[in-house]
Write a protein that holds these residues in place. Structure first.
Motif, PDB file in Angstrom:
ATOM      1  N   MET A 111       0.836  -1.192   0.000  1.00  0.00           N
ATOM      2  CA  MET A 111       0.000   0.000   0.000  1.00  0.00           C
ATOM      3  C   MET A 111       0.876   1.249   0.000  1.00  0.00           C
ATOM      4  SD  MET A 111      -3.158   1.260   2.431  1.00  0.00           S
ATOM      5  CE  MET A 111      -2.190   1.736   3.853  1.00  0.00           C
ATOM      6  N   VAL A 112       0.749   2.028  -1.028  1.00  0.00           N
ATOM      7  CA  VAL A 112       1.432   3.323  -1.082  1.00  0.00           C
ATOM      8  C   VAL A 112       0.625   4.283  -0.219  1.00  0.00           C
ATOM      9  CG1 VAL A 112       2.205   5.197  -2.563  1.00  0.00           C
ATOM     10  CG2 VAL A 112       2.245   2.851  -3.419  1.00  0.00           C
ATOM     11  N   ARG A 113       1.268   4.910   0.729  1.00  0.00           N
ATOM     12  CA  ARG A 113       0.551   5.785   1.658  1.00  0.00           C
ATOM     13  C   ARG A 113       1.412   6.992   1.996  1.00  0.00           C
ATOM     14  NH1 ARG A 113      -0.956   6.352   7.435  1.00  0.00           N
ATOM     15  NH2 ARG A 113      -3.227   6.528   7.570  1.00  0.00           N
ATOM     16  N   PHE A 114       0.860   8.177   1.799  1.00  0.00           N
ATOM     17  CA  PHE A 114       1.569   9.398   2.147  1.00  0.00           C
ATOM     18  C   PHE A 114       0.542  10.500   2.398  1.00  0.00           C
ATOM     19  CE2 PHE A 114       1.202   9.101  -2.439  1.00  0.00           C
ATOM     20  CZ  PHE A 114       0.745  10.344  -2.836  1.00  0.00           C
ATOM     21  N   SER A 115       0.960  11.535   3.071  1.00  0.00           N
ATOM     22  CA  SER A 115       0.065  12.654   3.356  1.00  0.00           C
ATOM     23  C   SER A 115       0.320  13.787   2.374  1.00  0.00           C
ATOM     24  CB  SER A 115       0.245  13.157   4.794  1.00  0.00           C
ATOM     25  OG  SER A 115       1.552  13.650   4.994  1.00  0.00           O
ATOM     26  N   LEU A 116      -0.737  14.509   2.039  1.00  0.00           N
ATOM     27  CA  LEU A 116      -0.651  15.690   1.191  1.00  0.00           C
ATOM     28  C   LEU A 116      -1.421  16.821   1.854  1.00  0.00           C
ATOM     29  CD1 LEU A 116      -1.189  14.627  -2.544  1.00  0.00           C
ATOM     30  CD2 LEU A 116       0.883  15.541  -1.509  1.00  0.00           C
ATOM     31  N   TRP A 117      -1.053  18.029   1.514  1.00  0.00           N
ATOM     32  CA  TRP A 117      -1.776  19.188   2.038  1.00  0.00           C
ATOM     33  C   TRP A 117      -1.952  20.214   0.929  1.00  0.00           C
ATOM     34  CZ3 TRP A 117       0.481  23.929   1.508  1.00  0.00           C
ATOM     35  CH2 TRP A 117       1.875  23.962   1.340  1.00  0.00           C
ATOM     36  N   ALA A 118      -2.922  21.070   1.136  1.00  0.00           N
ATOM     37  CA  ALA A 118      -3.131  22.210   0.239  1.00  0.00           C
ATOM     38  C   ALA A 118      -3.660  23.366   1.074  1.00  0.00           C
ATOM     39  CB  ALA A 118      -4.112  21.866  -0.876  1.00  0.00           C
ATOM     40  N   ALA A 119      -3.204  24.566   0.754  1.00  0.00           N
ATOM     41  CA  ALA A 119      -3.641  25.753   1.484  1.00  0.00           C
ATOM     42  C   ALA A 119      -5.090  26.076   1.149  1.00  0.00           C
ATOM     43  CB  ALA A 119      -2.740  26.933   1.156  1.00  0.00           C
ATOM     44  N   ARG A 120      -5.830  26.559   2.145  1.00  0.00           N
ATOM     45  CA  ARG A 120      -7.216  26.948   1.903  1.00  0.00           C
ATOM     46  C   ARG A 120      -7.319  28.311   1.236  1.00  0.00           C
ATOM     47  NH1 ARG A 120     -10.274  26.773   7.381  1.00  0.00           N
ATOM     48  NH2 ARG A 120      -8.234  27.369   8.190  1.00  0.00           N
ATOM     49  N   ASP A 121      -6.250  29.096   1.320  1.00  0.00           N
ATOM     50  CA  ASP A 121      -6.285  30.440   0.757  1.00  0.00           C
ATOM     51  C   ASP A 121      -6.372  30.387  -0.756  1.00  0.00           C
ATOM     52  OD1 ASP A 121      -6.003  31.370   3.316  1.00  0.00           O
ATOM     53  OD2 ASP A 121      -3.821  31.511   3.172  1.00  0.00           O
ATOM     54  N   VAL A 122      -7.166  31.260  -1.320  1.00  0.00           N
ATOM     55  CA  VAL A 122      -7.295  31.366  -2.765  1.00  0.00           C
ATOM     56  C   VAL A 122      -6.262  32.374  -3.270  1.00  0.00           C
ATOM     57  CG1 VAL A 122      -8.819  31.960  -4.670  1.00  0.00           C
ATOM     58  CG2 VAL A 122      -9.746  30.846  -2.632  1.00  0.00           C
ATOM     59  N   PHE A 123      -5.445  31.944  -4.217  1.00  0.00           N
ATOM     60  CA  PHE A 123      -4.463  32.863  -4.777  1.00  0.00           C
ATOM     61  C   PHE A 123      -5.148  33.848  -5.720  1.00  0.00           C
ATOM     62  CE2 PHE A 123      -1.688  29.163  -3.874  1.00  0.00           C
ATOM     63  CZ  PHE A 123      -0.830  29.799  -3.002  1.00  0.00           C
ATOM     64  N   PRO A 124      -4.599  35.034  -5.870  1.00  0.00           N
ATOM     65  CA  PRO A 124      -5.190  36.012  -6.783  1.00  0.00           C
ATOM     66  C   PRO A 124      -5.351  35.446  -8.186  1.00  0.00           C
ATOM     67  CG  PRO A 124      -3.459  37.014  -5.467  1.00  0.00           C
ATOM     68  CD  PRO A 124      -3.401  35.533  -5.192  1.00  0.00           C
ATOM     69  N   GLY A 125      -6.478  35.720  -8.795  1.00  0.00           N
ATOM     70  CA  GLY A 125      -6.723  35.259 -10.154  1.00  0.00           C
ATOM     71  C   GLY A 125      -7.445  33.936 -10.240  1.00  0.00           C
ATOM     72  N   PRO A 182      -8.620  23.670  -2.066  1.00  0.00           N
ATOM     73  CA  PRO A 182      -7.603  22.720  -1.598  1.00  0.00           C
ATOM     74  C   PRO A 182      -7.890  21.278  -2.013  1.00  0.00           C
ATOM     75  CG  PRO A 182      -8.907  23.537   0.244  1.00  0.00           C
ATOM     76  CD  PRO A 182      -9.221  24.403  -0.939  1.00  0.00           C
ATOM     77  N   VAL A 183      -9.180  20.900  -2.064  1.00  0.00           N
ATOM     78  CA  VAL A 183      -9.512  19.546  -2.512  1.00  0.00           C
ATOM     79  C   VAL A 183      -9.095  19.353  -3.958  1.00  0.00           C
ATOM     80  CG1 VAL A 183     -11.431  18.021  -3.099  1.00  0.00           C
ATOM     81  CG2 VAL A 183     -11.375  19.138  -0.867  1.00  0.00           C
ATOM     82  N   ARG A 184      -9.364  20.360  -4.790  1.00  0.00           N
ATOM     83  CA  ARG A 184      -8.987  20.280  -6.201  1.00  0.00           C
ATOM     84  C   ARG A 184      -7.473  20.164  -6.343  1.00  0.00           C
ATOM     85  NH1 ARG A 184     -10.789  25.275  -8.942  1.00  0.00           N
ATOM     86  NH2 ARG A 184      -8.626  25.997  -8.832  1.00  0.00           N
ATOM     87  N   LYS A 185      -6.744  20.926  -5.542  1.00  0.00           N
ATOM     88  CA  LYS A 185      -5.287  20.869  -5.600  1.00  0.00           C
ATOM     89  C   LYS A 185      -4.773  19.483  -5.228  1.00  0.00           C
ATOM     90  CE  LYS A 185      -4.292  25.709  -4.439  1.00  0.00           C
ATOM     91  NZ  LYS A 185      -3.690  26.582  -3.407  1.00  0.00           N
ATOM     92  N   ILE A 186      -5.321  18.915  -4.152  1.00  0.00           N
ATOM     93  CA  ILE A 186      -4.886  17.600  -3.699  1.00  0.00           C
ATOM     94  C   ILE A 186      -5.171  16.545  -4.755  1.00  0.00           C
ATOM     95  CG2 ILE A 186      -5.383  15.756  -2.035  1.00  0.00           C
ATOM     96  CD1 ILE A 186      -5.680  17.977   0.089  1.00  0.00           C
ATOM     97  N   ARG A 187      -6.336  16.638  -5.383  1.00  0.00           N
ATOM     98  CA  ARG A 187      -6.699  15.666  -6.409  1.00  0.00           C
ATOM     99  C   ARG A 187      -5.844  15.813  -7.677  1.00  0.00           C
ATOM    100  NH1 ARG A 187     -11.470  12.823  -5.894  1.00  0.00           N
ATOM    101  NH2 ARG A 187     -11.741  12.760  -8.158  1.00  0.00           N
ATOM    102  N   GLU A 188      -5.278  16.981  -7.900  1.00  0.00           N
ATOM    103  CA  GLU A 188      -4.357  17.182  -9.015  1.00  0.00           C
ATOM    104  C   GLU A 188      -2.972  16.628  -8.689  1.00  0.00           C
ATOM    105  OE1 GLU A 188      -5.983  21.297 -11.121  1.00  0.00           O
ATOM    106  OE2 GLU A 188      -4.475  21.397  -9.541  1.00  0.00           O
ATOM    107  N   ILE A 189      -2.523  16.852  -7.454  1.00  0.00           N
ATOM    108  CA  ILE A 189      -1.166  16.481  -7.063  1.00  0.00           C
ATOM    109  C   ILE A 189      -1.027  14.979  -6.860  1.00  0.00           C
ATOM    110  CG2 ILE A 189       0.610  16.765  -5.289  1.00  0.00           C
ATOM    111  CD1 ILE A 189      -0.720  19.532  -4.719  1.00  0.00           C
ATOM    112  N   ALA A 190      -2.026  14.347  -6.223  1.00  0.00           N
ATOM    113  CA  ALA A 190      -1.914  12.939  -5.824  1.00  0.00           C
ATOM    114  C   ALA A 190      -1.584  12.000  -6.986  1.00  0.00           C
ATOM    115  CB  ALA A 190      -3.189  12.490  -5.109  1.00  0.00           C
ATOM    116  N   PRO A 191      -2.298  12.046  -8.134  1.00  0.00           N
ATOM    117  CA  PRO A 191      -1.958  11.118  -9.229  1.00  0.00           C
ATOM    118  C   PRO A 191      -0.547  11.313  -9.765  1.00  0.00           C
ATOM    119  CG  PRO A 191      -4.149  12.055  -9.553  1.00  0.00           C
ATOM    120  CD  PRO A 191      -3.504  12.833  -8.450  1.00  0.00           C
ATOM    121  N   PHE A 192      -0.081  12.554  -9.775  1.00  0.00           N
ATOM    122  CA  PHE A 192       1.271  12.842 -10.247  1.00  0.00           C
ATOM    123  C   PHE A 192       2.309  12.191  -9.331  1.00  0.00           C
ATOM    124  CE2 PHE A 192       4.949  15.712  -9.663  1.00  0.00           C
ATOM    125  CZ  PHE A 192       5.558  15.535 -10.895  1.00  0.00           C
TER     126      PHE A 192
END
Length: 234
Positions: A35-49, A63-73
């Motif tokens: 089982m590949v297992r690791f933790s990820l985080w994403a900031a709740r703050d919205v960047f300008p734009g 942050p959920v969208r960011k995590i879902r983008e990063i995890a598969p990579f």
């Protein structure tokens, strides 16, 4: 320590459901073989734009969208690995440094549907979650093939601007791999080569943090040098 956290349910659809719950935040030492297992985080703050479409979900949608983008990579690097192509900088020959890396294979839709996001928690302005993925028998065999050969174990660190989001993390991963390959080959090869082609498999979960307003990513790899091209003449 018991904390109040947000239990986040990731669905295949774009809709997100958030349930307030009380849970213990914990870490578990799990072998990365099955089982590949690791933790990820994403900031709740919205960047300008960056605009969030649904105001009711604006607090966590980003942050959920960011995590879902990063995890598969990240998973592609841990399950299948990355190809890399590196040309060292050569001042005398006026050759600029070049580095490119690509997934050996990306996770398909079936594999992505098996990715689990568990035990999410909030810490300061970040949403954290565990990412879990069970390797198939074929993937376990592939992983063991890397362990069965005495490939060099290399480690690197890379940086990228925070405002670049997912692209920034990908860039920092590339910088970490380039640094690791460069330092290893400098010790091993006396004459600077023209080009180095190879593969790298992430052998440890990534460490992603912030330093001086930038992402900082630390990665551990097994490395295989497929081909080293030397300069024929000066």
């Amino acid at each position: 320590m018991v904390k109040q956290i947000i239990r986040l349910i990731f669905r295949n659809s774009a809709r997100l459901i958030f349930i307030l719950t009380v849970s213990a935040c914990f870490a578990q030492d799990v072998s990365q073989e099955r089982m590949v297992r690791f933790s990820l985080w994403a900031a709740r703050d919205v960047f300008p734009g960056i605009e969030v479409q649904d105001a009711d979900e604006s607090l966590y949608a980003l942050p959920v969208r960011k995590i879902r983008e990063i995890a598969p990579f990240i998973l592609s690097g841990m399950v299948y690995g990355w190809n890399f192509d590196y040309t060292p900088y050569d001042k005398a020959r006026k050759v600029p440094e070049f580095f490119e890396f690509t997934p050996i294979r990306e996770l398909n839709e079936s594999e992505l549907s098996s990715v689990k996001y568990t035990f999410p928690w909030l810490e300061e302005s970040r949403l954290y979650t565990w990412v879990e993925y069970w390797r198939s028998d074929e993937q376990i065999s592939y992983y063991r093939s890397w362990l069965g050969v005495n490939y060099p174990h290399i480690k690197g660190r890379g940086y990228a601007p925070l405002e670049d989001g997912f692209d920034g993390i990908k860039q920092a991963c590339g910088e970490a791999l380039k640094q690791a390959v460069r330092e290893y080959e400098r010790r091993r090869i006396k004459t600077k080569p023209k080009e180095i082609l190879g593969k790298a498999l992430l052998c440890q979960p990534p460490l992603i943090g912030i330093e001086s307003g930038r992402y900082v990513v630390t990665l551990d790899f097994f490395m295989e040098s497929d081909r080293i091209i030397e300069y024929k003449t000066f």
